[in-house]
Design a protein around this motif. Structure first.
Motif, PDB file in Angstrom:
ATOM      1  N   VAL A 163      59.090  80.446  23.989  1.00  0.00           N
ATOM      2  CA  VAL A 163      58.571  80.744  25.325  1.00  0.00           C
ATOM      3  C   VAL A 163      57.071  80.479  25.424  1.00  0.00           C
ATOM      4  N   LEU A 164      56.271  81.175  24.613  1.00  0.00           N
ATOM      5  CA  LEU A 164      54.823  81.190  24.838  1.00  0.00           C
ATOM      6  C   LEU A 164      54.149  79.870  24.462  1.00  0.00           C
ATOM      7  N   LEU A 165      54.373  79.391  23.249  1.00  0.00           N
ATOM      8  CA  LEU A 165      53.707  78.171  22.795  1.00  0.00           C
ATOM      9  C   LEU A 165      54.727  77.145  22.313  1.00  0.00           C
ATOM     10  N   SER A 166      55.774  76.971  23.075  1.00  0.00           N
ATOM     11  CA  SER A 166      56.780  75.980  22.702  1.00  0.00           C
ATOM     12  C   SER A 166      56.211  74.578  22.883  1.00  0.00           C
ATOM     13  N   SER A 167      56.589  73.700  22.004  1.00  0.00           N
ATOM     14  CA  SER A 167      56.059  72.343  22.035  1.00  0.00           C
ATOM     15  C   SER A 167      56.688  71.540  23.170  1.00  0.00           C
ATOM     16  N   ASN A 168      55.960  70.509  23.604  1.00  0.00           N
ATOM     17  CA  ASN A 168      56.461  69.577  24.608  1.00  0.00           C
ATOM     18  C   ASN A 168      56.917  68.324  23.876  1.00  0.00           C
ATOM     19  N   PRO A 169      58.216  68.147  23.653  1.00  0.00           N
ATOM     20  CA  PRO A 169      58.670  67.027  22.826  1.00  0.00           C
ATOM     21  C   PRO A 169      58.290  65.670  23.385  1.00  0.00           C
ATOM     22  N   ILE A 170      58.338  65.520  24.707  1.00  0.00           N
ATOM     23  CA  ILE A 170      57.990  64.227  25.305  1.00  0.00           C
ATOM     24  C   ILE A 170      56.515  63.918  25.085  1.00  0.00           C
ATOM     25  N   LYS A 171      55.671  64.927  25.217  1.00  0.00           N
ATOM     26  CA  LYS A 171      54.244  64.720  24.974  1.00  0.00           C
ATOM     27  C   LYS A 171      53.973  64.419  23.511  1.00  0.00           C
ATOM     28  N   ALA A 223      58.653  62.848  15.073  1.00  0.00           N
ATOM     29  CA  ALA A 223      58.570  63.479  16.391  1.00  0.00           C
ATOM     30  C   ALA A 223      59.862  63.291  17.172  1.00  0.00           C
ATOM     31  N   VAL A 224      60.496  62.131  17.015  1.00  0.00           N
ATOM     32  CA  VAL A 224      61.784  61.894  17.673  1.00  0.00           C
ATOM     33  C   VAL A 224      62.845  62.835  17.102  1.00  0.00           C
ATOM     34  N   GLY A 225      62.826  63.029  15.776  1.00  0.00           N
ATOM     35  CA  GLY A 225      63.774  63.954  15.168  1.00  0.00           C
ATOM     36  C   GLY A 225      63.584  65.386  15.660  1.00  0.00           C
ATOM     37  N   GLN A 226      62.328  65.811  15.792  1.00  0.00           N
ATOM     38  CA  GLN A 226      62.070  67.146  16.315  1.00  0.00           C
ATOM     39  C   GLN A 226      62.511  67.267  17.767  1.00  0.00           C
ATOM     40  N   ALA A 227      62.346  66.180  18.533  1.00  0.00           N
ATOM     41  CA  ALA A 227      62.798  66.200  19.925  1.00  0.00           C
ATOM     42  C   ALA A 227      64.316  66.318  20.001  1.00  0.00           C
ATOM     43  N   SER A 230      65.023  69.919  19.399  1.00  0.00           N
ATOM     44  CA  SER A 230      64.587  70.801  20.483  1.00  0.00           C
ATOM     45  C   SER A 230      65.571  70.817  21.641  1.00  0.00           C
ATOM     46  N   ARG A 231      66.343  69.756  21.797  1.00  0.00           N
ATOM     47  CA  ARG A 231      67.348  69.743  22.865  1.00  0.00           C
ATOM     48  C   ARG A 231      68.371  70.860  22.671  1.00  0.00           C
ATOM     49  N   TRP A 233      67.752  73.668  20.253  1.00  0.00           N
ATOM     50  CA  TRP A 233      67.243  74.911  19.683  1.00  0.00           C
ATOM     51  C   TRP A 233      66.064  75.517  20.434  1.00  0.00           C
ATOM     52  N   THR A 234      65.553  74.880  21.486  1.00  0.00           N
ATOM     53  CA  THR A 234      64.437  75.458  22.229  1.00  0.00           C
ATOM     54  C   THR A 234      64.791  75.543  23.711  1.00  0.00           C
ATOM     55  N   LEU A 235      64.123  76.488  24.385  1.00  0.00           N
ATOM     56  CA  LEU A 235      64.376  76.677  25.809  1.00  0.00           C
ATOM     57  C   LEU A 235      63.899  75.466  26.602  1.00  0.00           C
ATOM     58  N   ARG A 236      62.695  74.963  26.273  1.00  0.00           N
ATOM     59  CA  ARG A 236      62.183  73.799  26.985  1.00  0.00           C
ATOM     60  C   ARG A 236      63.060  72.578  26.748  1.00  0.00           C
ATOM     61  N   GLY A 237      63.564  72.433  25.531  1.00  0.00           N
ATOM     62  CA  GLY A 237      64.428  71.296  25.242  1.00  0.00           C
ATOM     63  C   GLY A 237      65.732  71.345  26.025  1.00  0.00           C
ATOM     64  N   ARG A 238      66.302  72.531  26.173  1.00  0.00           N
ATOM     65  CA  ARG A 238      67.542  72.649  26.941  1.00  0.00           C
ATOM     66  C   ARG A 238      67.308  72.341  28.414  1.00  0.00           C
ATOM     67  N   LEU A 239      66.152  72.742  28.945  1.00  0.00           N
ATOM     68  CA  LEU A 239      65.863  72.482  30.353  1.00  0.00           C
ATOM     69  C   LEU A 239      65.613  71.006  30.623  1.00  0.00           C
ATOM     70  N   ASN A 240      65.122  70.279  29.613  1.00  0.00           N
ATOM     71  CA  ASN A 240      64.814  68.852  29.778  1.00  0.00           C
ATOM     72  C   ASN A 240      65.710  67.984  28.893  1.00  0.00           C
ATOM     73  N   ALA A 241      66.940  68.428  28.704  1.00  0.00           N
ATOM     74  CA  ALA A 241      67.821  67.724  27.763  1.00  0.00           C
ATOM     75  C   ALA A 241      68.091  66.286  28.190  1.00  0.00           C
ATOM     76  N   GLN A 242      68.265  66.044  29.472  1.00  0.00           N
ATOM     77  CA  GLN A 242      68.592  64.692  29.924  1.00  0.00           C
ATOM     78  C   GLN A 242      67.420  63.741  29.722  1.00  0.00           C
ATOM     79  N   ARG A 243      66.225  64.177  30.087  1.00  0.00           N
ATOM     80  CA  ARG A 243      65.042  63.326  29.890  1.00  0.00           C
ATOM     81  C   ARG A 243      64.789  63.092  28.409  1.00  0.00           C
ATOM     82  N   LEU A 244      64.956  64.132  27.596  1.00  0.00           N
ATOM     83  CA  LEU A 244      64.745  63.972  26.161  1.00  0.00           C
ATOM     84  C   LEU A 244      65.738  62.982  25.564  1.00  0.00           C
TER      85      LEU A 244
END
Length: 356
Positions: A163-171, A223-227, A230-231, A233-244
């Motif tokens: 939540v607080l400091l989750s990474s931005n995989p696309i960035k 970084a691609v592997g972490q992305a 994140s699809r 295992w992370t909240l941000r990844g689930r919200l942006n799963a299609q773009r990721l």
């Protein structure tokens, strides 16, 4: 033997890779530092532990840089700690005079069961560490109190990672791609200058500099592997799963292709210059310099991969060299031109240009 060459290459490799690694780990390091303070305060307030070191250690382990999934790490940590504490409490029933026997037996059982229960390496490791601490410190000092501190540390770690400091995989992927493209641009510029001046030593050095881009390619693939992780295992990844999924698929397909075609272009330039004993023709020089500038321009853009078909952030201008101007070139230079075309095609495919 010239000892300066290995040290020079090592220094260049470190100078090229260490800043990118530091940038990728910076967010996790900041999150771990803040989580340490918060876990310490919460454990003191909730359980009254004067020095809840285990809560701090758990938060650090959960937020360590380079992990594909902080959520999976926290889950594995809890499983390992619980298993180790239970086995340690059971082994306290053995006679006290056999401390070494209890310790060796506890390490064996905890590591074996940890490997069976959880395939992640942290499960048997943490189980073995936990059972040893329970046996050395005693169940009153390191039993339930340790488990409570571990729960606090894992909870704080999950809050920061999800939540607080989750990474931005696309960035993160865009930053790694920018470093990768900058190194390709620098390498191509160096090999082009060396071929124009017909300096064999400078050309070999330039090829070595271009090969260092492999380290940046490895960072991009990490970084691609972490992305990918994140699809799930992370909240941000689930919200942006299609773009990721779209962006990671583009990097998976075309990043290695860009690197391979850039190496082929540099090698063919060096080989043709050595064989013909003349600098590259002006039309090829213009084409290769345009490719180098294109890599640099893409690296300086906020988005390397276009997320939409009409995205203006990741497009390449038309090639300034018309195809008819290279028809009369000798076969050696025609091979260079073909490799340059392959690199242009790979770059357009990577960024998702409409002209790809």
């Amino acid at each position: 033997m010239n000892w300066s060459t290995p040290f020079t290459l090592a220094w260049r490799r470190a100078r090229a890779t260490l800043p990118s690694r530091a940038r990728l780990a910076l967010r996790d390091a900041i999150a771990a530092a803040l989580a340490c303070m918060l876990a310490w305060v919460i454990a003191q307030q909730l359980w009254g532990h004067p020095k809840p070191a285990f809560a701090v250690v758990t938060a650090v382990i959960c937020l360590a840089p380079g992990l594909p999934s902080h959520l999976k790490q926290a889950r594995s940590l809890l499983i390992g700690c619980t298993l180790g504490i239970v086995i340690g409490d059971l082994l306290w029933q053995l006679p006290e005079q056999h401390l070494l026997l209890r310790m060796s037996l506890g390490a064996f059982l905890s590591i074996l069961l940890g490997a069976i229960v959880g395939p992640a390496p942290v499960v048997p490791i943490q189980a073995g560490v936990s059972v040893i601490l329970v046996l050395v410190l005693g169940p009153s000092m390191a039993g339930s109190s340790r488990l409570l501190d571990v729960l606090v540390g894992a909870a704080v770690g999950l809050i920061f990672s999800q939540v607080l400091l989750s990474s931005n995989p696309i960035k993160d992927m865009g930053l790694a791609a920018s470093i990768f493209l900058k190194q390709l641009a620098n390498g191509l510029e160096l090999i082009l200058n060396a071929c124009q001046q017909q300096k064999a030593d400078a050309a070999e050095t330039a090829l070595g500099q271009l090969s260092l881009a492999h380290e940046s390619l490895a960072a991009l693939r990490a970084a691609v592997g972490q992305a990918h992780s994140s699809r799930r295992w992370t909240l941000r990844g689930r919200l942006n799963a299609q773009r990721l999924a779209f962006v990671t698929r583009r990097y998976d397909r075309h990043a290695v292709r860009v690197y391979a075609t850039a190496l082929l272009l540099a090698e063919s330039l060096n080989r043709a210059t050595s064989h013909m004993q003349v600098p590259p023709p002006p039309v090829l020089t213009q084409y290769c310099r345009w490719l180098s500038n294109a890599c640099l321009d893409l690296a300086n853009q906020p988005t390397v991969v276009a997320l939409k078909a009409d995205d203006p952030l990741a497009t390449m201008d038309a090639c300034p060299v018309p195809p008819t101007s290279t028809e009369a070139l000798p076969p050696e230079w025609l091979l260079v031109h073909e490799n340059a075309q392959q690199l242009e095609s790979a770059l357009r495919a990577l960024i998702g240009s409409r002209d790809a």
